[in-house]
Design a protein around this motif. Structure first.
Motif, PDB file in Angstrom:
ATOM      1  N   GLU A   1     -39.415 -18.485 -62.267  1.00 40.64           N
ATOM      2  CA  GLU A   1     -38.401 -17.622 -62.931  1.00 40.64           C
ATOM      3  C   GLU A   1     -38.985 -16.180 -63.250  1.00 40.64           C
ATOM      4  O   GLU A   1     -38.006 -15.276 -62.964  1.00 40.64           O
ATOM      5  N   ARG A   2     -40.145 -15.972 -63.503  1.00 40.93           N
ATOM      6  CA  ARG A   2     -40.658 -14.652 -63.965  1.00 40.93           C
ATOM      7  C   ARG A   2     -40.538 -13.839 -62.398  1.00 40.93           C
ATOM      8  O   ARG A   2     -40.285 -12.786 -62.664  1.00 40.93           O
ATOM      9  N   TRP A   3     -41.230 -14.362 -61.456  1.00 41.88           N
ATOM     10  CA  TRP A   3     -41.333 -13.818 -60.232  1.00 41.88           C
ATOM     11  C   TRP A   3     -39.905 -13.361 -59.561  1.00 41.88           C
ATOM     12  O   TRP A   3     -39.537 -12.379 -59.464  1.00 41.88           O
ATOM     13  N   ALA A   4     -38.859 -14.289 -59.975  1.00 42.09           N
ATOM     14  CA  ALA A   4     -37.502 -13.950 -59.667  1.00 42.09           C
ATOM     15  C   ALA A   4     -36.957 -12.912 -60.479  1.00 42.09           C
ATOM     16  O   ALA A   4     -36.365 -11.991 -59.842  1.00 42.09           O
ATOM     17  N   GLU A   5     -37.235 -12.852 -61.762  1.00 39.55           N
ATOM     18  CA  GLU A   5     -36.568 -11.712 -62.458  1.00 39.55           C
ATOM     19  C   GLU A   5     -37.224 -10.405 -62.348  1.00 39.55           C
ATOM     20  O   GLU A   5     -36.381  -9.302 -62.381  1.00 39.55           O
ATOM     21  N   ILE A   6     -38.628 -10.349 -61.878  1.00 38.63           N
ATOM     22  CA  ILE A   6     -39.163  -8.892 -61.462  1.00 38.63           C
ATOM     23  C   ILE A   6     -38.493  -8.460 -60.086  1.00 38.63           C
ATOM     24  O   ILE A   6     -38.159  -7.334 -60.210  1.00 38.63           O
ATOM     25  N   LEU A   7     -38.198  -9.387 -59.165  1.00 32.70           N
ATOM     26  CA  LEU A   7     -37.624  -9.084 -58.123  1.00 32.70           C
ATOM     27  C   LEU A   7     -36.104  -8.695 -58.461  1.00 32.70           C
ATOM     28  O   LEU A   7     -35.513  -7.841 -57.703  1.00 32.70           O
ATOM     29  N   GLU A   8     -35.331  -9.120 -59.257  1.00 32.44           N
ATOM     30  CA  GLU A   8     -33.973  -8.725 -59.597  1.00 32.44           C
ATOM     31  C   GLU A   8     -33.886  -7.519 -60.299  1.00 32.44           C
ATOM     32  O   GLU A   8     -33.025  -6.807 -60.190  1.00 32.44           O
TER      33      GLU A   8
ATOM     34  N   PRO B   1     -33.068  -5.132 -57.299  1.00 31.47           N
ATOM     35  CA  PRO B   1     -32.469  -6.103 -55.870  1.00 31.47           C
ATOM     36  C   PRO B   1     -32.344  -5.420 -54.573  1.00 31.47           C
ATOM     37  O   PRO B   1     -32.320  -6.263 -53.824  1.00 31.47           O
ATOM     38  N   ARG B   2     -32.001  -4.335 -54.388  1.00 30.45           N
ATOM     39  CA  ARG B   2     -31.929  -3.713 -53.329  1.00 30.45           C
ATOM     40  C   ARG B   2     -33.236  -3.030 -52.630  1.00 30.45           C
ATOM     41  O   ARG B   2     -33.224  -2.850 -51.451  1.00 30.45           O
ATOM     42  N   GLN B   3     -33.997  -3.290 -53.180  1.00 31.87           N
ATOM     43  CA  GLN B   3     -35.558  -3.069 -52.768  1.00 31.87           C
ATOM     44  C   GLN B   3     -35.893  -3.975 -51.523  1.00 31.87           C
ATOM     45  O   GLN B   3     -35.625  -5.211 -51.512  1.00 31.87           O
ATOM     46  N   PHE B   4     -36.248  -3.310 -50.231  1.00 30.39           N
ATOM     47  CA  PHE B   4     -36.736  -4.218 -49.170  1.00 30.39           C
ATOM     48  C   PHE B   4     -38.317  -4.427 -49.035  1.00 30.39           C
ATOM     49  O   PHE B   4     -38.861  -3.495 -49.481  1.00 30.39           O
ATOM     50  N   LEU B   5     -38.703  -5.469 -49.220  1.00 28.93           N
ATOM     51  CA  LEU B   5     -40.175  -5.943 -49.213  1.00 28.93           C
ATOM     52  C   LEU B   5     -40.695  -6.301 -47.732  1.00 28.93           C
ATOM     53  O   LEU B   5     -40.030  -6.934 -46.902  1.00 28.93           O
TER      54      LEU B   5
ATOM     55  N   SER C   1     -45.161  -6.737 -50.429  1.00 28.28           N
ATOM     56  CA  SER C   1     -44.702  -7.958 -50.165  1.00 28.28           C
ATOM     57  C   SER C   1     -44.239  -8.528 -51.419  1.00 28.28           C
ATOM     58  O   SER C   1     -44.344  -8.211 -52.445  1.00 28.28           O
ATOM     59  N   PRO C   2     -43.356  -9.519 -51.418  1.00 26.46           N
ATOM     60  CA  PRO C   2     -42.886 -10.241 -52.439  1.00 26.46           C
ATOM     61  C   PRO C   2     -44.088 -10.702 -53.332  1.00 26.46           C
ATOM     62  O   PRO C   2     -44.093 -10.848 -54.613  1.00 26.46           O
ATOM     63  N   ILE C   3     -45.270 -11.011 -52.702  1.00 26.53           N
ATOM     64  CA  ILE C   3     -46.492 -11.535 -53.455  1.00 26.53           C
ATOM     65  C   ILE C   3     -47.090 -10.440 -54.212  1.00 26.53           C
ATOM     66  O   ILE C   3     -47.508 -10.663 -55.343  1.00 26.53           O
ATOM     67  N   SER C   4     -47.171  -9.254 -53.484  1.00 23.76           N
ATOM     68  CA  SER C   4     -47.638  -8.312 -54.247  1.00 23.76           C
ATOM     69  C   SER C   4     -46.869  -7.695 -55.110  1.00 23.76           C
ATOM     70  O   SER C   4     -47.420  -7.208 -56.198  1.00 23.76           O
TER      71      SER C   4
ATOM     72  N   VAL D   1     -37.165  -8.199 -46.175  1.00 28.47           N
ATOM     73  CA  VAL D   1     -36.473  -8.844 -46.876  1.00 28.47           C
ATOM     74  C   VAL D   1     -36.108  -8.299 -48.055  1.00 28.47           C
ATOM     75  O   VAL D   1     -36.883  -7.656 -48.800  1.00 28.47           O
ATOM     76  N   SER D   2     -34.690  -8.506 -48.635  1.00 26.06           N
ATOM     77  CA  SER D   2     -34.347  -7.915 -49.654  1.00 26.06           C
ATOM     78  C   SER D   2     -34.881  -8.550 -51.121  1.00 26.06           C
ATOM     79  O   SER D   2     -35.236 -10.056 -51.042  1.00 26.06           O
ATOM     80  N   ALA D   3     -35.361  -7.993 -52.058  1.00 26.22           N
ATOM     81  CA  ALA D   3     -35.800  -8.602 -53.302  1.00 26.22           C
ATOM     82  C   ALA D   3     -34.759  -9.580 -53.857  1.00 26.22           C
ATOM     83  O   ALA D   3     -35.241 -10.581 -54.440  1.00 26.22           O
ATOM     84  N   ALA D   4     -33.442  -9.126 -53.750  1.00 25.39           N
ATOM     85  CA  ALA D   4     -32.345 -10.034 -54.467  1.00 25.39           C
ATOM     86  C   ALA D   4     -32.464 -11.659 -53.453  1.00 25.39           C
ATOM     87  O   ALA D   4     -32.390 -12.637 -54.074  1.00 25.39           O
ATOM     88  N   LEU D   5     -32.668 -11.425 -52.256  1.00 23.16           N
ATOM     89  CA  LEU D   5     -32.697 -12.711 -51.368  1.00 23.16           C
ATOM     90  C   LEU D   5     -33.851 -13.578 -51.774  1.00 23.16           C
ATOM     91  O   LEU D   5     -33.830 -14.716 -51.945  1.00 23.16           O
ATOM     92  N   VAL D   6     -35.187 -13.069 -52.021  1.00 24.04           N
ATOM     93  CA  VAL D   6     -36.212 -13.569 -52.449  1.00 24.04           C
ATOM     94  C   VAL D   6     -35.911 -14.291 -53.642  1.00 24.04           C
ATOM     95  O   VAL D   6     -36.704 -15.453 -53.950  1.00 24.04           O
ATOM     96  N   ALA D   7     -35.418 -13.409 -54.539  1.00 26.13           N
ATOM     97  CA  ALA D   7     -35.308 -13.884 -56.043  1.00 26.13           C
ATOM     98  C   ALA D   7     -34.306 -15.233 -56.095  1.00 26.13           C
ATOM     99  O   ALA D   7     -34.515 -16.069 -56.674  1.00 26.13           O
TER     100      ALA D   7
END
Length: 144
Positions: free
Chosen positions: A31-38, A41-45, A67-70, A115-121
């Protein structure tokens, strides 16, 4: 994200190798990872290329800037909770994900180069909500 050796960091910042380890559950980490990405949300990784085809040792070492992991590793809370680097293998260990689950979050074949940060979240939140168990999960564990 730039990476520096500990000795380099000591020349520009106060570095303390001791810190209180933050105890978190798998769900809290996801959930923390998702919050960071949110937050963006329009950022592309950047995705990781063909994770499923890489030999195990190479797959575990895979990483990529932006990347989403970074993004997760850049978070001081996740690092305090024990995330050690931004590699595929570390994300798998730290977030307690299977190769299949992590593949669905970061692989090129799912999204293309970016990939968009929102989709990964959204995918991470679905993983956080997933409750393993039941007949089909036992079959998957048995047959791989």
């Amino acid at each position: 994200m730039e990476q520096h050796a500990l000795e380099q960091l000591k020349t520009i910042a106060k570095v303390s190798p001791t810190y209180a380890h933050l105890e978190t559950t798998r769900r809290e980490r996801l959930e923390r990872w998702a919050e960071i990405l949110e937050r963006s949300p329009r950022q592309f990784l950047r995705t990781l290329h063909e994770t499923e085809y890489q030999p195990l040792t190479e797959r575990m070492a895979m990483r990529g800037d932006d990347s989403p992991i970074s993004v997760a590793f850049a978070d001081p809370v996740l690092r305090a909770a024990g995330m050690e680097n931004d590699s595929y293998g570390e994300a798998k260990r730290f977030f307690e994900l299977s190769d299949h689950q992590l593949h669905d979050v970061v692989c090129f074949c799912r999204f293309g180069e970016h990939v968009s940060a929102a989709l990964v979240a959204r995918r991470l939140r679905a993983l956080a909500d997933h409750k393993p168990g039941g007949f089909f999960s036992r079959l998957r564990a048995f047959f791989g």
